[in-house]
Structures are given as C-alpha cells and as structure tokens.
Design a protein around this motif. Structure first.
Motif, short mmCIF file in Angstrom:
data_model
loop_
_atom_site.label_atom_id
_atom_site.label_comp_id
_atom_site.label_asym_id
_atom_site.label_seq_id
_atom_site.Cartn_x
_atom_site.Cartn_y
_atom_site.Cartn_z
N PRO A 46 26.02 16.96 -17.80
CA PRO A 46 25.29 17.73 -18.82
C PRO A 46 23.78 17.55 -18.74
O PRO A 46 23.02 18.46 -19.07
N THR A 47 23.32 16.37 -18.28
CA THR A 47 21.88 16.11 -18.20
C THR A 47 21.19 16.97 -17.16
O THR A 47 19.96 17.10 -17.18
N ARG A 68 19.87 19.98 -2.46
CA ARG A 68 18.70 20.18 -3.31
C ARG A 68 18.27 18.88 -3.98
O ARG A 68 17.07 18.62 -4.15
N ALA A 69 19.23 18.03 -4.37
CA ALA A 69 18.88 16.76 -5.00
C ALA A 69 18.13 15.86 -4.02
O ALA A 69 17.19 15.14 -4.39
N TRP A 70 18.55 15.87 -2.76
CA TRP A 70 17.88 15.06 -1.75
C TRP A 70 16.41 15.47 -1.61
O TRP A 70 15.51 14.63 -1.58
N LEU A 71 16.17 16.76 -1.54
CA LEU A 71 14.79 17.23 -1.41
C LEU A 71 13.96 16.91 -2.64
O LEU A 71 12.79 16.51 -2.53
N LEU A 72 14.54 17.07 -3.82
CA LEU A 72 13.80 16.78 -5.05
C LEU A 72 13.55 15.29 -5.24
O LEU A 72 12.60 14.89 -5.93
N ALA A 73 14.40 14.45 -4.64
CA ALA A 73 14.24 13.01 -4.79
C ALA A 73 13.18 12.45 -3.84
O ALA A 73 12.66 11.34 -4.06
N LEU A 74 12.84 13.20 -2.80
CA LEU A 74 11.82 12.73 -1.86
C LEU A 74 10.43 12.88 -2.47
O LEU A 74 10.21 13.74 -3.33
N PRO A 75 9.47 12.07 -2.03
CA PRO A 75 8.09 12.22 -2.53
C PRO A 75 7.53 13.59 -2.18
O PRO A 75 7.80 14.13 -1.10
N ALA A 76 6.79 14.18 -3.10
CA ALA A 76 6.14 15.45 -2.83
C ALA A 76 5.03 15.25 -1.81
O ALA A 76 4.56 14.13 -1.58
N ALA A 91 21.39 11.65 -9.26
CA ALA A 91 22.31 12.77 -9.14
C ALA A 91 22.85 12.86 -7.71
O ALA A 91 24.05 13.14 -7.50
N PHE A 92 21.99 12.60 -6.73
CA PHE A 92 22.43 12.59 -5.33
C PHE A 92 23.47 11.50 -5.11
O PHE A 92 24.51 11.73 -4.48
N ALA A 93 23.21 10.31 -5.63
CA ALA A 93 24.14 9.19 -5.44
C ALA A 93 25.49 9.48 -6.09
O ALA A 93 26.55 9.20 -5.52
N ALA A 94 25.47 10.07 -7.29
CA ALA A 94 26.73 10.39 -7.98
C ALA A 94 27.53 11.42 -7.19
O ALA A 94 28.76 11.32 -7.08
N ALA A 95 26.85 12.41 -6.63
CA ALA A 95 27.53 13.43 -5.84
C ALA A 95 28.11 12.84 -4.56
O ALA A 95 29.21 13.22 -4.13
N VAL A 96 27.41 11.89 -3.96
CA VAL A 96 27.93 11.22 -2.77
C VAL A 96 29.19 10.44 -3.11
O VAL A 96 30.20 10.49 -2.38
N VAL A 97 29.15 9.69 -4.21
CA VAL A 97 30.34 8.95 -4.65
C VAL A 97 31.51 9.90 -4.87
O VAL A 97 32.65 9.61 -4.49
N PHE A 98 31.23 11.05 -5.48
CA PHE A 98 32.28 12.04 -5.74
C PHE A 98 32.90 12.52 -4.43
O PHE A 98 34.14 12.56 -4.30
N LEU A 99 32.07 12.86 -3.45
CA LEU A 99 32.59 13.38 -2.18
C LEU A 99 33.34 12.30 -1.40
O LEU A 99 34.42 12.55 -0.85
N VAL A 100 32.78 11.09 -1.34
CA VAL A 100 33.44 10.02 -0.58
C VAL A 100 34.79 9.66 -1.20
O VAL A 100 35.77 9.40 -0.50
N GLY A 101 34.83 9.68 -2.53
CA GLY A 101 36.08 9.30 -3.19
C GLY A 101 37.07 10.43 -3.35
O GLY A 101 38.20 10.19 -3.82
N ARG A 140 12.11 12.61 -9.96
CA ARG A 140 12.52 12.05 -8.67
C ARG A 140 13.63 11.01 -8.82
O ARG A 140 14.68 11.10 -8.15
N PRO A 141 13.48 9.99 -9.66
CA PRO A 141 14.58 9.03 -9.80
C PRO A 141 15.85 9.66 -10.38
O PRO A 141 16.96 9.25 -10.02
N TYR A 142 15.67 10.66 -11.24
CA TYR A 142 16.87 11.32 -11.78
C TYR A 142 17.63 12.03 -10.67
O TYR A 142 18.87 11.93 -10.59
N MET A 143 16.90 12.76 -9.81
CA MET A 143 17.58 13.48 -8.73
C MET A 143 18.17 12.51 -7.71
O MET A 143 19.21 12.81 -7.09
N ALA A 144 17.55 11.34 -7.54
CA ALA A 144 18.13 10.32 -6.67
C ALA A 144 19.47 9.84 -7.23
O ALA A 144 20.45 9.66 -6.49
#
Length: 431
Positions: free
Chosen positions: A347-348, A404-412, A372-382, A366-370
C-alpha cells in the motif's frame, strides 16, 4: 435485515460480489419469502435435493442447491433456499453490498419458495442451466424431522446466518441439516478431492480469466490448504456427488442416501465449460515487456527514473495493495489472511507514486525503493516455496517493479556529480 418481502436471491448484484473477491453466485430471480408450511407431513412425503448446475453468467458460475419437500397427500410442494439475502436499498446500492461482502459481514437467510420446480424450469428457459433432483431415501419419521428442522430454521428469528464462501453457504447448510436429521447414521463415501480450496474453484472460472485472477490475488495461504471431501461441499456439484455416494446405517444394514435421481432439465451443451485464453497474463506481458526494455535502455544511459512511468506503476500497485491489505488485515474473511502478494503490491507504493507524479523526488525515495526492490527479490526467490499459489500474470508485473525500483534506488546523476566534486576538493586541500 429488511422485511421478508425485500429478500432477493443472487440476481444481477452477484456480479458485484464476484468482482469484489472471493464469492459465489448461488441463485437468481426474485423469491418470495413465505411462512413455513405446517409441520405435519404424511407418510407419503418426499424430500429431495435439487441442484441447479452452473451457468455461463457471472452470478451462476458455481451453481445452486435447494431442498425440496413434497407431500402428495396435502399438495405441499416447497423449496428451502439458503441462498437469499437482503440487497441494500440505499444510495450506495451495489457498492454497499460489495463493501459488506469485502468486509465479511454479509448476512444470508433461509427462504421458503413455492413451486420450486417452476423456478428450475425458468433457470433452463432463461439461462439453459441444467438441473438434477435427488430423492432422498428417508423414513417417514426422518422426513418429518428434517422438515421440522427446516421450518424452524425458516422462522424470522432463525433464518439469518453470517455467510462464508467456503464454510457456511447455501450448499453447506443443506448438508448440515441433512446430517442432523439422520442423527449420526449418515456415512459419506465421497473421496477427498486431493486439492486445495483455490484449485476447487478453477474449473468454474476457466471462462472468466480476469475474475480468476482477481480471486487468486485476493485469497491468501488459507485458500491453499488441502480440502477434505466434506469441506469441498461448499460447491453444489460436490454436494450432489456427496449425496450420491452417501449411505445410511439401518438395523438391517446400510442403504444409499439417494433413492432416485431425476434429470429435470438438460441439453447437449449443458455440461460444457469453454475455457478462455489467459489474456490477463498475455496483457501483463504486453504492458510490462516494454517497461523492461525501457529500463534496460535507461540503465545503459545512466538515467535514474522516469517520473510519469514510475509514478503510474507505483500508484497502481499501491492502490491494489490497499485492497489486498484491507482483505488481509481488516476484513473478517479468514481465507484472505497472510497474503504474500503484499510483498510486491505494498500500500505504501501509493505514496511514492503520488509523490513522483507530483514532480517530487524526496530524500526518502531512494531507501524506500531499495526496500521495495529487496521485498520483490524475496518474493521472486521464494515463489516456488511459498504456501500460496501465485497467478502467472504477477511475474511480469514484479519484474517491471524490480527494474524500476532498481533505477530509482540508485544515486541520481547530480548526486554522483556532487560526490565527485567533494572528492576532488578533498584531494586539492590535502595537497
């Protein structure tokens, strides 16, 4: 609940119920709720289970069950229908019904319907829905006991019950009242289905893949528990099979529960269920495939996000996440608890999406998208090990989110420039 005359069976409103999440279309057409007939039955009275098989319309996908009581000596012929409910006559109309269903506070009622076979013929005439009647092999005293129980259930103070799609509906209630009337002498010989509650629904949803996807997204791990034969009886067709396989213990041995089976209506296309292509999955790939290609191009060009694209993606996922979170944490439905789809449809995401669409890029993004990226990775791996079946249409969406989360998590780019300038200034001062 409103006055008895305001009760309706699942007519056009059930399509809203189905669209809202787990639910069932159990009956159609207006039904007049009558007072229960006199409790006296003659020895010639017959009790039967009438099953109206599924149709092609949304509200008829799962079929319907009615208990018929007929007494040739008195002319009595009524159907007891546990699938009636009070459709709210409010400004919200169907939206109010959907809200009550989504929350899990939907009351159904037992109604008494005259001319049940006439209603069955209307099902056939209007919707080409086949129907089967199973005459139960009951003694006169058992038939009278069952009728008394049904009549007591139909009283105004007793007829309402809290509807539950899997565990308390218009098919499980007839099962319960028949078991009670036979006083423990009923024995089921129906084999366990060997599959989950979710999979039991699949044959009924092959022609409506979008509805199938919606229900799969909303149901949590409890829907993936293996159902027993008795638990499968929330589906009218399974209840019909259960009755055919059941036996009743008597002093002289056992006898089948069903004395005779009559086909009331049938046709050459009655048993057909025409599968539709899995177009929601195809559409998900069509929409997300270009996003993945664009993300690859952005990564090569050093671009760290596109406000419009990323904002729309996160807003959509966040809106879906709000609905899933409501079903998982707020609603009274037990089968929507612990939904693992919230790992990618959080929801966030809605907040992040709205901020991006508004043109902002706050420091917390940036930390939020990082995360979100980690949560999506956990979802796919599991995914292969999760105790919840995940629909195939989810894969391209999660891959798009990852990209998209990976790109948004990287420094601008400007952040990288500032970092280099600071480093160069430090070197100059030290020299």
């Amino acid at each position: 609940m409103h006055a008895p005359g305001r009760f309706r069976t699942l007519g056009g409103a059930v399509s809203l119920l189905l669209a809202a999440g787990p639910g069932a279309g159990l009956a159609t057409g207006p039904v007049r709720v009558q007072q229960a007939a006199p409790l006296a039955l003659s020895d010639s009275a017959v009790v039967s289970l009438v099953t109206v098989l599924p149709g092609r319309r949304l509200y008829s996908l799962f079929g319907h069950t009615v208990i018929r009581v007929r007494d040739p000596a008195t002319g009595l012929d009524v159907g007891f229908n546990y699938g009636t409910f009070d459709f709210p006559e409010t400004p919200l109309g169907g939206a109010g019904f959907v809200a009550r269903f989504a929350y899990g506070r939907l009351d159904y009622a037992l109604s008494v319907q005259g001319d049940p076979i006439g209603s069955v013929r209307r099902y056939w005439r209007d919707e080409s829905r086949p129907s089967v009647e199973q005459v139960l092999a009951l003694t006169p005293e058992q038939a009278r006991g069952l009728f008394r129980a049904l009549a007591a259930n139909a009283r105004p103070e007793n007829r309402t019950y809290r509807y539950d799609f899997f565990f308390d509906n218009c098919a499980t209630r007839p099962r319960d009242v028949i078991e009670a009337a036979l006083g423990g002498r009923l024995r089921s010989r129906l084999a366990d289905p060997g599959t989950s509650f979710r999979r039991l629904l699949d044959p009924y949803l092959v022609g409506v893949p979008l509805l199938d996807l919606g229900m799969d997204l909303g149901l949590g791990p409890p829907a993936d528990r293996i159902a027993s034969a008795r638990q499968a009886l929330f589906l009218p067709e399974w209840l019909m099979e259960w009755a055919s396989a059941a036996v009743v213990e008597t002093p002289g041995g056992v006898r089948p529960l069903v004395a005779r089976t009559d086909t009331l209506t049938w046709g050459p296309e009655a048993a057909e269920r025409n599968p539709a292509p899995p177009w929601p999955t195809h559409l998900a790939w069509i929409l997300c495939g270009p996003v993945l290609l664009l993300s690859l191009a952005d990564a090569r060009a050093g671009r760290r996000g596109r406000r419009g694209l990323d904002g729309l993606l996160l807003t959509g996922l966040g809106a879906l996440g709000l609905l899933l979170a409501f079903l998982a944490f707020v609603s009274l439905h037990a089968v929507t608890r612990g939904n693992l789809n919230l790992l990618w449809a959080a929801p966030t995401h809605l907040v992040a999406g709205v901020v991006l669409l508004a043109g902002g890029r706050p420091r917390w993004l940036r930390p939020y998208m990082a995360a979100a990226f980690a949560a999506a990775v956990v979802f796919l791996v599991g995914w292969p090990a999760w105790p919840q079946e995940i629909p195939a249409a989810v894969l391209p969406v999660v891959l798009a989110l990852l990209a998209r989360a990976w790109l948004l998590a990287l420094p601008a780019a400007e952040d990288q420039g500032e970092g280099k300038a600071v480093s160069q200034a430090g070197e100059a001062s030290s020299s």
